[in-house]
Every structure is written in C-alpha cells, then in structure tokens.
Scaffold this motif. Structure first.
Motif, short mmCIF file in Angstrom:
data_model
loop_
_atom_site.label_atom_id
_atom_site.label_comp_id
_atom_site.label_asym_id
_atom_site.label_seq_id
_atom_site.Cartn_x
_atom_site.Cartn_y
_atom_site.Cartn_z
N TRP A 88 0.83 -1.21 0.00
CA TRP A 88 0.00 0.00 0.00
C TRP A 88 0.87 1.26 0.00
N THR A 89 1.89 1.26 0.84
CA THR A 89 2.74 2.44 0.97
C THR A 89 3.51 2.71 -0.32
N TYR A 90 4.07 1.65 -0.91
CA TYR A 90 4.79 1.82 -2.17
C TYR A 90 3.86 2.30 -3.28
N THR A 91 2.62 1.82 -3.27
CA THR A 91 1.68 2.25 -4.32
C THR A 91 1.27 3.70 -4.12
N ILE A 96 5.30 1.84 -7.19
CA ILE A 96 4.82 0.69 -7.94
C ILE A 96 3.77 1.18 -8.93
N SER A 97 3.96 0.86 -10.17
CA SER A 97 3.02 1.28 -11.20
C SER A 97 1.81 0.36 -11.23
N GLU A 98 0.81 0.78 -11.98
CA GLU A 98 -0.40 -0.04 -12.08
C GLU A 98 -0.14 -1.34 -12.83
N ASN A 99 0.75 -1.32 -13.83
CA ASN A 99 1.08 -2.55 -14.55
C ASN A 99 1.82 -3.54 -13.65
N SER A 100 2.69 -3.01 -12.79
CA SER A 100 3.39 -3.89 -11.85
C SER A 100 2.41 -4.50 -10.84
N LEU A 101 1.43 -3.72 -10.43
CA LEU A 101 0.42 -4.26 -9.51
C LEU A 101 -0.40 -5.36 -10.16
N LEU A 102 -0.79 -5.16 -11.41
CA LEU A 102 -1.56 -6.19 -12.12
C LEU A 102 -0.73 -7.45 -12.30
#
Length: 315
Positions: A88-91, A96-102
C-alpha cells in the motif's frame, strides 16, 4: 388432696434429679440444600471433608518449545499484514506502477492455486476450476465497482483516512483467528464466528479506504484485488500448507518474515527495528512469559463445586 399433691411434687423432684442419657448425634453428611443437621453447627466440617479435593485437574502443562512453534503462526500472519501495508505504501508513493500491480496480482493468484493443488488433499482440479470461475466473476464485479471506490472518500481528509485505516487493521489483527479453527475447507462444516466476520470486514474496509486515495481507477482495481486476494484466500493457503507439512509451514513463515523485513527496511529504519523486535517478542518473550506464569496457576476442584449438568440427547 394435699397428701396427693405433696407426693406428686416429690416424685417430680426425684425424676428431675435422675441423670438423662444424651443421644449421640447422627453421622455428619454433606447436604447441599437440606438446612442444618441436628447436633451440628451450620459451618461444621469433618476430617474427611477435603479427601475429594483435586488440584489443577484441568490445567494443561505446556512445553516451551511447543509454545514457540505455535507462536510462529501469529508472527506469520502479522508478516502477511505487514507485506500488504508495505505494498500500500509503495503504491501510494508511486513506487509501484499499475502494470506492476496487475502483474503482482496475477502471480499471487497463480501461486495460490498451485499451493492449494499441491497441499490440499481435498482440492481437486475440477474443484479448483469451479473456484477459478467464481474468482473471475469476483474480479469482474470488482472492476465494475472500481470507479465507485475511486471517488468514495474524496470529501474526507487524508489524516482521517490514515487514522481509520490503522484502527481497522488493529481490529483485524486483534480479532483474527490465528489457530485456523474457523477456516472452512471444501466440504467442511466450520462456520465463521462473529469475531472472524468483524476481522474480515475490517480488513476489507481498510483496503477500500486506501484504494480510494489512489490516482487512477486501474490503480484502485489492482490494489483492491491484491488486498482481497491476501485477506480472503491467504489464511486458507497458509492453513493448507500447515496441514500438509509443519516443516513447510515453518519455512513459509520465515520466508514471509524476511520478505516483510525486506519491504519495511527501505521505508523506515526505525520501523524496521520495531517490527523485528516485535517478531522476537511474539516468538520468544511471550512463550517464556506464558510458561513462567503457568507455574503460578492454582486451581482447586472438589465435591463442593457447582454441579455441571450433562444432557445426553441420544438417550
């Protein structure tokens, strides 16, 4: 007439001077609701009153090694929550990008299915396929609701969001079932408790609050999917690993602790030190305290205790 009265008086005096035989009292018995027994005081006890006394009959003796091993489950789940909070904190800081999260969501989902297939004896490929379609439906619904979550807390200040999120996570950790007794395996009959439902709902609300502060709808969807995967299916995966092999459970727990420490270290050095001390406190200090306090436990049971009614419905 006077002579008769004098004779009667003399006879009465002679009778009163004769010694009376004292009847011995009846043998004392323990009577719960019978009142006082003739010849005994209300608080009378005989020499055999304490012969049925039993000390520490229901006290379970624990070994320090076993308590330490049992505490690993607590440290494991705290590490899982620490990993979620770190993501959460990194996002939120755009690290962290949205593509990395996916991509992270896809890896977590595939890894969870592989672990359940390898460790869960009651999990078959057909059962997992049904779960997979249900999860696809769940993901679709989450994607549709992402715009609502994106604007849900726009009128609330960030300080209120952080304070409420921390409070909800504390409630979640406090009420979480660390023993895994309420986890329902496929075909099981375990029902979730009220505390378990409150803990799960607190984690979901905390995830929604954090996701609502993200800059885009895709960010909201990806972070919510990651959080719900861990909060909803993480306890089931760790439960199956523990049932499959306790050694694998220990290895998985220490890997999660190391991952949590590795994610926390770049964020804040003091927080890293506090989290490390917390893990040591949970796994070493608390079990030692429990064993030491256990030596002073004193329980007395006997026939004077309140009767416990046992009804056998099969009769």
């Amino acid at each position: 007439m006077n002579e008769f009265n004098n004779s009667w008086i003399n006879f009465s005096r002679m009778e009163s001077t004769e010694p009376k035989t004292i009847q011995p009292p009846q043998k004392w018995r323990k009577i719960a609701y019978g009142g006082m027994q003739p010849g005994y005081d209300d608080n009378h006890t005989d020499e055999g009153f304490l012969k049925d006394m039993v000390m520490n009959a229901n006290v379970v003796k624990r070994e320090l090694t076993q308590v330490i091993l049992d505490s690993v489950s607590i440290s494991q789940y705290i590490s899982i929550v620490a990993i979620i909070v770190s993501i959460w904190t990194y996002t939120l800081s755009s690290s962290i990008s949205e593509n990395s999260l996916l991509l992270l969501d896809s890896c977590v989902l595939c890894l969870g299915f592989v672990v359940l297939l390898l460790t869960g004896s009651s999990f078959t490929f057909s059962l997992l396929s049904k779960y997979f379609f249900k999860i696809l439906f769940f993901i679709s619904g989450l994607y549709v609701l992402s715009p609502i979550y994106y604007t849900l807390t726009r009128s609330i200040s960030s300080d209120s969001i952080w304070a409420l999120t921390v409070s909800l996570l504390v409630v979640h950790l406090f009420l979480h079932d660390y023993s895994g007794s309420t986890i329902r395996p496929p075909g099981g009959l375990n029902n979730p408790t009220l505390a378990g439902n409150i803990s799960l709902n607190a984690s979901i609300v905390a995830s929604v609050l954090i996701a609502s502060r993200l800059p885009s709808r895709v960010h909201v969807f990806a972070l919510m999917l990651f959080s719900l995967q861990i909060f909803l299916f993480g306890p089931l995966v760790t439960y199956c690993i523990k049932k499959f092999s306790f050694r694998a459970h220990l290895v998985c727990s220490f890997l999660l602790m190391g991952l949590a420490l590795g994610l926390i270290f770049p964020l804040h050095r003091l927080l890293f030190l506090v989290f490390g001390c917390l893990q040591v406190f949970i796994m070493l200090v608390c079990p030692y305290w429990l064993i030491r306090i256990h030596e002073y436990k004193f329980e007395i049971n006997g026939p004077w205790d309140e009767a416990k009614l046992c009804l056998d419905i099969t009769e």
